[in-house]
Design a protein around this motif. Sequence first.
Motif, PDB file in Angstrom:
ATOM      1  N   TRP A   7      22.602  18.222 -35.514  1.00 36.68           N
ATOM      2  CA  TRP A   7      23.718  18.610 -34.876  1.00 36.68           C
ATOM      3  C   TRP A   7      25.031  17.579 -35.417  1.00 36.68           C
ATOM      4  N   LEU A   8      24.523  16.158 -35.358  1.00 36.15           N
ATOM      5  CA  LEU A   8      25.387  15.068 -35.623  1.00 36.15           C
ATOM      6  C   LEU A   8      25.817  15.083 -37.423  1.00 36.15           C
ATOM      7  N   LEU A   9      24.585  15.640 -38.154  1.00 33.90           N
ATOM      8  CA  LEU A   9      24.851  15.896 -39.543  1.00 33.90           C
ATOM      9  C   LEU A   9      25.854  16.855 -39.858  1.00 33.90           C
ATOM     10  N   GLY A  74      25.403   8.454 -35.925  1.00 29.06           N
ATOM     11  CA  GLY A  74      24.817   8.879 -34.789  1.00 29.06           C
ATOM     12  C   GLY A  74      23.388   9.780 -35.183  1.00 29.06           C
ATOM     13  N   ALA A  75      23.556  10.245 -36.278  1.00 30.99           N
ATOM     14  CA  ALA A  75      22.521  11.279 -36.883  1.00 30.99           C
ATOM     15  C   ALA A  75      21.504  10.223 -37.643  1.00 30.99           C
ATOM     16  N   TYR A 132      29.763  17.925 -32.096  1.00 28.27           N
ATOM     17  CA  TYR A 132      29.605  16.700 -31.698  1.00 28.27           C
ATOM     18  C   TYR A 132      28.908  16.499 -30.286  1.00 28.27           C
ATOM     19  N   ALA A 133      29.404  17.317 -29.390  1.00 28.59           N
ATOM     20  CA  ALA A 133      28.844  17.334 -28.046  1.00 28.59           C
ATOM     21  C   ALA A 133      27.337  17.402 -27.866  1.00 28.59           C
ATOM     22  N   ILE A 134      26.874  18.473 -28.674  1.00 29.09           N
ATOM     23  CA  ILE A 134      25.657  18.693 -28.504  1.00 29.09           C
ATOM     24  C   ILE A 134      24.739  17.557 -29.214  1.00 29.09           C
ATOM     25  N   GLY A 135      25.333  17.198 -30.426  1.00 30.98           N
ATOM     26  CA  GLY A 135      24.731  16.349 -31.024  1.00 30.98           C
ATOM     27  C   GLY A 135      24.344  14.805 -30.433  1.00 30.98           C
TER      28      GLY A 135
END
Length: 148
Positions: A7-9, A74-75, A132-135
Amino acid sequence: MISRNNWLLIAGSLSIAAALLHLACIAGGPAWYRAVGAPEPLIGALERGNPALAYITAGIAVILAIWGAYAFAGAGLIRRLPLMRTALIIISAIYLARGLMIVDPQRFTEPGRSSTFMLWTSLIVLVFGLTYAIGTWRAWSALSAKKV
């Protein structure tokens, strides 16, 4: 070590793509700004030699690139950055707040704004905010770990 978070990727890739689009608008000039729906008064000023729109666009590109870097950190793709959780929450909130303009149709009719531009950018940015939020939510525990 933060584990990979797709998700963050994706979120980081979206921000980097948006940053590159902003830079392409600077390089492409008024025609590119018109194609993406920038306000006509700003484009007119650019055509008259006022560089303000290009400066604003460059600033936005830098911010988007930094946001992309936070998503990649973050990823687990790059090293941790300062205030990871705080930054990712703020980035998610900004994207979501901008995306939620879609529920206020009056914003679409403000002078100098294209309703088509507002609709599409609201939808696009809402997707950015959700990724962003889900990741961030999925990486929450890993983001709190202190790196020694």
